[in-house]
Motif scaffolding. Structure first.
Motif, PDB file in Angstrom:
ATOM      1  N   ARG A   2     -87.527 -21.952  -9.453  1.00 16.83           N
ATOM      2  CA  ARG A   2     -87.052 -21.533 -10.756  1.00 16.83           C
ATOM      3  C   ARG A   2     -85.816 -22.330 -11.110  1.00 16.83           C
ATOM      4  N   ARG A   3     -85.680 -22.618 -12.397  1.00 12.92           N
ATOM      5  CA  ARG A   3     -84.413 -23.184 -12.828  1.00 12.92           C
ATOM      6  C   ARG A   3     -83.360 -22.092 -12.691  1.00 12.92           C
ATOM      7  N   GLY A   4     -82.142 -22.453 -12.380  1.00 11.65           N
ATOM      8  CA  GLY A   4     -81.071 -21.469 -12.271  1.00 11.65           C
ATOM      9  C   GLY A   4     -80.690 -20.985 -13.650  1.00 11.65           C
ATOM     10  N   PRO A   5     -79.857 -19.948 -13.715  1.00 10.32           N
ATOM     11  CA  PRO A   5     -79.436 -19.431 -15.011  1.00 10.32           C
ATOM     12  C   PRO A   5     -78.495 -20.406 -15.720  1.00 10.32           C
ATOM     13  N   SER A   6     -78.663 -20.528 -17.027  1.00  5.91           N
ATOM     14  CA  SER A   6     -77.766 -21.376 -17.805  1.00  5.91           C
ATOM     15  C   SER A   6     -76.498 -20.593 -18.140  1.00  5.91           C
ATOM     16  N   ALA A   7     -75.542 -21.272 -18.760  1.00  4.95           N
ATOM     17  CA  ALA A   7     -74.300 -20.596 -19.143  1.00  4.95           C
ATOM     18  C   ALA A   7     -74.606 -19.462 -20.109  1.00  4.95           C
ATOM     19  N   PHE A   8     -75.555 -19.716 -21.023  1.00  2.00           N
ATOM     20  CA  PHE A   8     -75.931 -18.674 -21.983  1.00  2.00           C
ATOM     21  C   PHE A   8     -76.522 -17.457 -21.253  1.00  2.00           C
ATOM     22  N   ASN A   9     -77.389 -17.733 -20.264  1.00  5.97           N
ATOM     23  CA  ASN A   9     -77.982 -16.638 -19.483  1.00  5.97           C
ATOM     24  C   ASN A   9     -76.908 -15.814 -18.808  1.00  5.97           C
ATOM     25  N   LEU A  10     -75.945 -16.512 -18.195  1.00 11.40           N
ATOM     26  CA  LEU A  10     -74.888 -15.795 -17.472  1.00 11.40           C
ATOM     27  C   LEU A  10     -74.039 -14.978 -18.432  1.00 11.40           C
TER      28      LEU A  10
ATOM     29  N   ILE C 102     -80.560 -10.576 -22.008  1.00 14.03           N
ATOM     30  CA  ILE C 102     -80.158 -10.028 -20.701  1.00 14.03           C
ATOM     31  C   ILE C 102     -81.331 -10.109 -19.721  1.00 14.03           C
ATOM     32  N   ALA C 103     -82.502  -9.623 -20.174  1.00 10.45           N
ATOM     33  CA  ALA C 103     -83.677  -9.635 -19.298  1.00 10.45           C
ATOM     34  C   ALA C 103     -84.025 -11.071 -18.899  1.00 10.45           C
ATOM     35  N   TYR C 104     -83.960 -11.975 -19.874  1.00 12.18           N
ATOM     36  CA  TYR C 104     -84.300 -13.367 -19.601  1.00 12.18           C
ATOM     37  C   TYR C 104     -83.291 -13.973 -18.617  1.00 12.18           C
ATOM     38  N   GLY C 105     -82.020 -13.678 -18.849  1.00 10.86           N
ATOM     39  CA  GLY C 105     -80.970 -14.178 -17.958  1.00 10.86           C
ATOM     40  C   GLY C 105     -81.193 -13.708 -16.530  1.00 10.86           C
ATOM     41  N   ILE C 106     -81.528 -12.411 -16.369  1.00 11.37           N
ATOM     42  CA  ILE C 106     -81.739 -11.885 -15.016  1.00 11.37           C
ATOM     43  C   ILE C 106     -82.932 -12.589 -14.358  1.00 11.37           C
TER      44      ILE C 106
END
Lengths: 264, 380, 294
Positions: A2-10, C102-106
């Motif tokens: 999986r790609r890691g979380p981006s800054a936006f995701n975090l 949020i769900a996507y980030g997790i």
């Protein structure tokens, strides 16, 4: 991979969790505030906890709530276990359809309607409202949840374990008691916890179905809250949050530890 | 067939089914069982004898597992009787039958230790507490798991779990032990070891075992007799050698081992010999059939000899062809020979000497021969 | 033989549901068709059992839609009905907008973190709902935490407690876990190689998201939306504590009719209307769940 979380995701996660936890943190913090005003930090103090200990009505409400919770969760778990067995093992037929429909309907029924209907039942039956009516009502509310929780585990239970027990000399009921029940016990315990928490938390149904002498904690809190913010409420809330959080986190850790060893 | 020699104790003299004075331990009499519209088992008659290692062999869905579950009590027959000794146990629930089962995925109780798993059946039998401990220890040493009694099933390897399952089923001393694909979850090497251990335990305890398997090699190695099943019915029952060398029909011949089939009409018969005219030529075989009938000759690849020169004389059957492919297996080489366009036959040759240079290769002309006694005449 | 015996397990739960769920619900339906008599039950008509079938017939003739007609004439009920649906609808939209990132980030986090984060999202659900809503009063009230913070930043104070804004905030806050979890469930199940395939075929990461991830997560969005909308439409505590007297929602109307006005038939009729409105989303949800389980 999986790609890691981006800054936006975090950022989404951090903001989301902050939104979920900020009110709780504020509540807990102000339960230790010496000042009565939420905006003024008057120093650390446990005076509201002490005051709580002298609030007879609040303590009574806690006691009622715990008893209602324990009894109703136990009833809901026992009946839910039977319902789950019937749903998973009972084959198909009108009985199963009726049961599945009933469980699902209770699950989605708005609480206000459930509370109102139960009240009408107790009035029609001429039962005085009080401890037992709330307990029965909470068991009804939580029955659907316990059923679904246990059903999910039972559906994935390996039937050959039960057959092995029968093969080694257990009549069917004993195979269920000696093998199935211990294996699904964590799910049954989780179902009980869920029912207990829901009962502990319920305001609406308790308000409809309770009577004099059986005021639950949410009912007591609700009447206090309507009168305005009271630091004592913060204190009792903090205690409740601490209790539930400890229980849930402990359950989670135990499960994690179990999951680390490969399952059967 | 791997062609591997049998290393277990082959019991030539053990043949209670040939002695009319011996009463079978288990009898299926006209047993049938349907699930909805599908008949899982139809009209099965079968006898299993005390001390026998019996295999039910067939592809998945042939009814072998249902037949085993009928004996264990998890299914009740729709028709016929299941007898243990002289008693009809068809209606007994599983917990009242002195028949125990080793489950395919072992079905070990995950909440109990190894010792508690083994003691489970003993407790149900009401064995006194003082005797349970020693019995469990005895079982643990039988399956070579001494010292692992306090472990939980999820702390064991696959092979160890399999042994616990065996010990648990053996502990209450069943009249017959049922094994449902017991080696399915093991890798090849462990499987072979386990097969011989199972045979050793069965003979040491002088118990009756019934194994269900879809693996013909496994059935051949472990069993005294094999019952081959197809679509809910038993096609043939016999010793491994009988089932292999004298298959009852084309299904059995094809299911167990490799086989070349020659289809044709019987042109002459008599004196225990049959002449068959097929597209591949006219062949002689030992067997019985009526003139004019349709019949098949089944010839195993290892019973076909491969020659680089046309054979001279003899009463053998000859087929000329060309090698189109071969598989070198170390001990054996299997040649695929094209006899006529689109028609291939298989012949196996033992590599008795080290082949420094390769005498046979793709494209080489060859002559295949087989003796009349090597072919089996099949009419179905 | 074993099948029929396990079937017996259904008897106790069925009896329980019949006594405490089905029968009481019929009482609600009956009461909604009865005439209002202030303050004290019983309500006319009643079944006169001594007259047998005749009594039942008279009883049935006594039922009427009078209460419903009264609800229809009163602007208050219609307003409450519409604002219930509007607030629940708007809150559902907001939940999708907030819950999705949020769900996507997790779902993008490493497995260990994913588990802990899911746990963190669920945990508030286990603490008292009432207490969590109550916490917002302390935040939103004029001399509350929010205004103190705004003041410290030199921003003008806001007064949103007892407004629809506060209700929406409360709804979004309380139901966020119920939106995040189903969304996360579908996003987590998604095969990463689909995205790689899309990128391999020339999609940018963003267009891969919009053309692959997003369409495939719509079933989770639908589940989350229904899971939140249904209970929000009947919500009582949030509008009552955060919405002040102007915010009308059906759950609250039932409560008021019952406890304050003592008009039991009106409360029952409102309950029936609410349920009738929710039948469609409930059936949609049930179908959706069955698809997921199948």
């Amino acid at each position: 991979m999986r790609r890691g979380p981006s800054a936006f995701n975090l950022a989404s996660i951090v903001l989301g969790l902050a939104f979920l936890y900020a009110p709780i943190v504020i509540l807990v913090a102000y339960s230790f505030n010496a000042s009565r005003l939420v905006t003024v930090w008057g120093g650390f103090s446990t005076r509201w906890y002490v005051a709580l200990l002298h609030d007879r009505q609040m303590l009574d409400a806690v006691w009622v709530t715990l008893r209602v919770g324990i009894l109703s969760a136990t009833a809901a778990t026992l009946v839910g276990l039977l319902a789950a067995v019937a749903l998973v093992r009972g084959g198909t037929g009108p009985r199963r359809t009726a049961l599945a429909g009933g469980v699902y309907a209770t699950l989605v029924m708005p609480e206000v309607i459930l509370g109102l209907s139960l009240l009408l039942l107790f009035v029609a039956a001429g039962l005085p409202r009080g401890f037992w009516t709330v307990t029965a009502s909470h068991a009804t509310l939580t029955l659907a949840y316990t059923t679904v929780a246990i059903q999910a585990r039972l559906a994935s239970f390996d039937r050959s374990l039960e057959e092995a027990a029968q093969d080694l000399g257990c009549p069917p009921w004993k195979a269920f008691a000696l093998v199935t029940l211990p294996v699904i016990a964590p799910a049954v315990a989780a179902a009980w916890m869920l029912a207990f928490t829901l009962s502990l938390d319920d305001l609406v149904i308790a308000s409809f179905t309770s009577g004099p002498g059986a005021t639950t904690l949410p009912m007591r809190l609700y009447s206090q809250v309507r009168l305005g913010v009271d630091p004592k409420i913060n204190a009792v809330s903090t205690l409740l949050i601490g209790l539930v959080a400890t229980g849930v986190i402990a359950a989670y850790l135990i499960q994690q530890r179990r999951a680390r060893v490969p399952a059967e | 067939m791997s062609g591997r020699p049998q290393l277990g104790a082959v019991r030539e003299a053990f043949a209670p089914w040939e002695d009319p004075a011996v009463r079978p331990l288990v009898r299926f009499e006209g047993v049938g069982k349907s699930f909805g519209d599908t008949a899982a088992v139809r009209g099965v008659d079968l006898s299993i004898y005390e001390g026998e290692f019996f295999a039910l062999l067939g592809p998945s869905g042939c009814g072998k597992t249902t037949l085993m579950r009928l004996l264990a009590g998890f299914e009740t027959p729709d028709a016929g009787r299941v007898l243990l000794g002289d008693r009809d146990i068809g209606a007994d629930p599983p917990h009242r039958r002195p028949v125990h089962m080793m489950f395919q995925a072992y079905a070990l109780f995950p909440h109990l230790t190894v010792a508690q798993n083994i003691a489970f059946g003993l407790k149900r039998q009401g064995v006194p507490r003082a005797e349970i401990g020693p019995r469990v220890e005895e079982m643990l040493s039988l399956v070579k798991l001494e010292g692992l009694g306090r472990r939980r099933p999820d702390q064991l390897s696959g092979g160890q779990r399999q042994r616990v399952a065996l010990a648990r089923a053996l502990a209450p001393r069943p009249r017959i032990l049922l094994l449902d694909e017991p080696m399915a979850a093991l890798d090849r090497k462990l499987r072979e070891e386990t097969q011989f251990e199972l045979m050793a335990i069965q003979q040491r305890l002088n118990l009756t075992f019934m194994i269900v398997t879809h693996d013909q090699d496994e059935a051949m190695v472990v069993a005294d007799r094999i019952a081959v099943m197809r679509a809910g019915e038993i096609v043939q029952v016999g010793r491994p050698t009988e089932v292999y060398e004298a298959p009852a029909d084309r299904y059995v011949a094809g299911f167990i081992g490799d086989v070349n089939l020659f289809e044709g009409r019987v042109t002459a018969a008599g004196g225990g010999r049959v002449r068959l005219a097929s597209d591949d030529g006219a062949f002689d075989a030992e067997g019985e059939a009526a003139v004019g009938d349709k019949a098949w000759l089944a010839v195993r690849p290892e019973k076909i000899a491969v020659h680089t020169e046309p054979p001279v004389g003899g009463d053998g059957n000859v087929i000329a062809g060309r090698i189109v492919d071969y598989g070198y297996l170390g001990d054996w080489t299997t040649y695929v020979v094209e006899a006529s366009p689109g028609r291939t036959l298989r012949a196996a040759r033992a590599n008795a000497t080290r082949l420094v240079d390769r005498p046979l290769g793709v494209g080489d002309p060859v002559w295949l021969t087989f003796a009349p006694s090597s072919a089996v005449v099949l009419t179905t | 033989m074993r099948r029929s015996r396990t079937g017996l397990a259904a008897v106790v739960p069925l009896l329980w549901l019949a006594v405490f769920f089905a029968f009481p619900f019929m009482l609600v339906a009956k009461l909604s068709l009865s005439d209002t008599a202030l303050a004290i039950p019983p309500y006319a008509p009643r079944i006169d059992w001594s007259r047998g079938l005749e009594g039942v017939r008279t009883f049935l003739q006594g039922l009427d839609l009078e209460t419903y007609a009264r609800l229809g004439r009163d602007r208050l009920y219609l307003d409450a009905y519409l604002s219930s649906l509007r607030l629940a609808g708007v809150a559902t939209g907001l939940l999708l907008l907030i819950g999705y990132p949020i769900a996507y980030g997790i779902s993008r986090c490493p497995p260990k973190a994913r588990q802990a984060l899911v746990m963190a999202v669920i945990l508030p659900f286990w603490t008292s709902f009432l207490i969590r809503i109550y916490a917002w009063i302390a935040i939103l009230k004029p001399a509350g935490v929010l205004n103190a913070a705004l003041g410290a930043l030199g921003l003008p104070a806001v007064d949103i407690l007892n407004t629809e804004t506060a209700v929406l905030l409360g709804l979004v806050y309380a139901y966020l876990p119920f939106m995040v979890l189903p969304l996360y469930a579908v996003l987590d199940r998604q095969d990463e190689s689909l995205i790689e395939a899309a990128q391999d075929l020339g999609a940018t990461p963003l267009s891969a998201f919009w053309r692959v991830t997003f369409p495939l997560s719509l079933s989770g969005a639908a589940a989350g939306a229904l899971l939140c909308f249904i209970p929000m439409a009947g919500e009582f505590v949030i509008p009552d504590l955060l919405g002040g007297s102007e915010t009308l929602m059906l759950g609250r109307v039932i409560w008021t009719e019952f406890f304050a006005n003592r008009d039991w038939p009106a409360a029952s009729a409102v309950a029936i209307v609410l349920l009738a409105t929710l039948v469609i989303p409930i059936l949609l949800f049930e179908r959706q769940q069955r698809k997921v389980l199948a």
